[in-house]
Design a protein around this motif. Structure first.
Motif, short mmCIF file in Angstrom:
data_model
loop_
_atom_site.label_atom_id
_atom_site.label_comp_id
_atom_site.label_asym_id
_atom_site.label_seq_id
_atom_site.Cartn_x
_atom_site.Cartn_y
_atom_site.Cartn_z
N CYS A 152 -6.18 2.76 3.35
CA CYS A 152 -6.55 1.40 3.78
C CYS A 152 -8.06 1.19 3.82
CB CYS A 152 -5.94 1.09 5.14
SG CYS A 152 -6.61 2.07 6.51
N ARG A 153 -8.83 2.28 3.69
CA ARG A 153 -10.30 2.24 3.66
C ARG A 153 -10.92 1.80 4.98
NH1 ARG A 153 -12.06 4.33 -1.40
NH2 ARG A 153 -10.10 4.58 -2.51
N LYS A 154 -10.12 1.79 6.03
CA LYS A 154 -10.67 1.47 7.35
C LYS A 154 -11.31 2.71 7.95
CE LYS A 154 -7.30 -2.16 8.48
NZ LYS A 154 -6.23 -2.56 9.41
N GLN A 155 -12.21 2.47 8.91
CA GLN A 155 -12.82 3.59 9.61
C GLN A 155 -11.75 4.35 10.38
OE1 GLN A 155 -15.93 4.68 9.70
NE2 GLN A 155 -15.60 6.25 11.25
N ALA A 156 -11.63 5.64 10.13
CA ALA A 156 -10.62 6.45 10.80
C ALA A 156 -11.13 6.89 12.17
CB ALA A 156 -10.30 7.68 9.96
N PRO A 157 -10.29 6.87 13.21
CA PRO A 157 -10.71 7.34 14.52
C PRO A 157 -11.01 8.84 14.47
CG PRO A 157 -8.34 7.01 14.47
CD PRO A 157 -8.88 6.46 13.19
N TYR A 158 -12.07 9.27 15.18
CA TYR A 158 -12.44 10.68 15.09
C TYR A 158 -12.50 11.39 16.43
CZ TYR A 158 -17.06 8.80 16.26
OH TYR A 158 -18.09 8.14 16.87
N SER A 159 -12.67 10.65 17.54
CA SER A 159 -12.68 11.31 18.85
C SER A 159 -11.25 11.45 19.34
CB SER A 159 -13.49 10.50 19.86
OG SER A 159 -12.85 9.27 20.15
N ASP A 160 -11.02 12.40 20.26
CA ASP A 160 -9.68 12.59 20.81
C ASP A 160 -9.15 11.29 21.42
OD1 ASP A 160 -9.88 15.19 20.05
OD2 ASP A 160 -10.16 16.02 22.06
N GLU A 161 -10.00 10.65 22.21
CA GLU A 161 -9.58 9.42 22.88
C GLU A 161 -9.24 8.32 21.88
OE1 GLU A 161 -12.34 11.07 23.41
OE2 GLU A 161 -12.17 11.86 25.46
N ALA A 162 -10.05 8.20 20.82
CA ALA A 162 -9.81 7.15 19.83
C ALA A 162 -8.52 7.39 19.05
CB ALA A 162 -11.00 7.06 18.87
N ILE A 163 -8.24 8.65 18.74
CA ILE A 163 -7.03 8.98 17.98
C ILE A 163 -5.78 8.66 18.81
CG2 ILE A 163 -5.69 10.89 17.02
CD1 ILE A 163 -8.37 12.13 16.16
N VAL A 164 -5.78 9.08 20.07
CA VAL A 164 -4.63 8.83 20.95
C VAL A 164 -4.46 7.33 21.18
CG1 VAL A 164 -3.70 9.17 23.26
CG2 VAL A 164 -4.74 11.09 22.05
N GLU A 165 -5.59 6.63 21.37
CA GLU A 165 -5.54 5.18 21.60
C GLU A 165 -4.95 4.47 20.39
OE1 GLU A 165 -8.54 1.43 22.59
OE2 GLU A 165 -9.33 3.48 22.48
N LYS A 166 -5.34 4.91 19.19
CA LYS A 166 -4.83 4.28 17.98
C LYS A 166 -3.32 4.52 17.84
CE LYS A 166 -6.42 1.93 14.42
NZ LYS A 166 -7.20 0.69 14.58
#
Length: 335
Positions: A152-166
């Motif tokens: 999708c070329r979107k910015q991928a989450p990279y922090s633990d919190e961002a990944i779980v939130e996504k």
């Protein structure tokens, strides 16, 4: 003969006394009699009423009823034949050719069987092969911390919190069954900043299965029941969920079923291994080789063995790419 094969398989490490599971000719005479005329198909098996709106028995598909009351009243007479035919249908579904593996939506090659060689993207909900990440990195498409998703070329989450939130966002907004499974695996491992909670993982797997995840959720539930993770150990329920996953095409579940079946019903166990080996599963192929070499022609024919060897090679070759091979070499060097 059974003891000979069991010993050989145990020596090679394919089975054990605990039937380790990795962390995933019938008679039709009754059905022919029951469905021999069109009248039998279009009338209620209990009261004899004719109609076009009758409901077929969900288990055996042999008879129809006006309503639940007629079905319940007819149950004592129908129970034996129903169970027999339901067992036959389940056997047919379990050992028919499973659906092929899904393709990576970027390179359009079949996704690798080896789970670390594929990755779920919380941004778009797609499962991609790691080879596509390698190719994008080589092309300079991952210059920031998270990198861009190859699909999708979107910015991928990279922090633990961002990944779980996504993941939680996809679960809430999209009702994404695979997001439930992925988050459940994080709770099992205590990964991405989450505390280890196997009961929570089991709850997430159950919800994923209810939403519609066939292979991943049911394989995870089978593993939970088999190992007693978040739930009391229950080999019968573990087998039930492994069978659902295997019918859906999960090769790890199929391999696990082979391990569970091999002690009591060797032919069934070998059949499971042949199916997963033909899909490219290496451990299953080694198990098939051991079974054949221990007692040639006893539990699988020479033709079946040769077909399995060729199909395994074709499947493995079909999943190969230069980028995937490069990623596998990187993983090997870092291990």
């Amino acid at each position: 003969r059974q003891e000979t094969l069991a010993k050989a398989m145990s020596d090679y490490g394919y089975i054990s006394s605990t039937c380790s599971v990795p962390q995933r000719t019938h008679s039709h005479s009754h059905s022919q009699t029951m469905m021999s005329t069109s009248d039998d198909i279009s009338k209620c098996a209990n009261c004899g009423k004719f109609g076009d709106d009758l409901k077929r028995c969900n288990a055996c598909k042999l008879v129809k009823y006006c309503n639940a009351t007629c079905q319940k009243a007819h149950r004592p007479k129908h129970k034996k034949a129903c169970r027999k035919r339901a067992s036959e249908l389940h056997h047919e579904a379990l050992f028919k050719q499973p659906p092929p593996n899904e393709d990576c939506p970027v390179c359009f090659l079949p996704l690798p069987i080896f789970l670390p060689a594929r990755k779920y993207q919380a941004c778009c909900g797609k499962v991609l092969c790691m080879g596509c990440f390698t190719a994008m990195f080589a092309a300079g498409g991952c210059r920031n911390e998270g990198g861009a998703c190859p699909f999708c070329r979107k910015q991928a989450p990279y922090s633990d919190e961002a990944i779980v939130e996504k993941l939680c966002g996809r679960m809430e907004m999209k009702n994404d069954a695979e997001a439930f499974v992925v988050l459940g695996s994080y709770y099992v491992e205590g990964a991405y900043g989450l505390r280890k909670d196997e009961e929570k993982a089991f709850e997430l797997y159950t919800r994923a299965a209810a939403i519609g995840s066939i292979t991943n959720a049911h394989y995870a539930l089978g593993t939970s029941y088999f190992n007693g993770q978040g739930v009391e150990k229950d080999k019968k329920k573990a087998k039930h969920h492994f069978e659902i996953a295997a019918i859906g095409g999960d090769v790890e579940a199929r391999y696990g079923l082979g391990n569970m079946e091999i002690h009591a019903q060797i032919r069934r166990g070998v059949k499971h291994w042949m199916i997963s080996a033909r899909a490219g599963h290496d451990k299953s192929l080694e198990a098939v080789k051991t079974a054949y070499n221990s007692l040639p022609g006893e539990f699988l024919t020479k033709e079946e063995f040769e077909v399995t060897l060729r199909a395994h090679k074709d499947s493995v070759d079909g999943m190969k790419s230069e980028q995937r091979d490069l990623m596998a070499e990187v993983r090997r060097l870092n291990s």
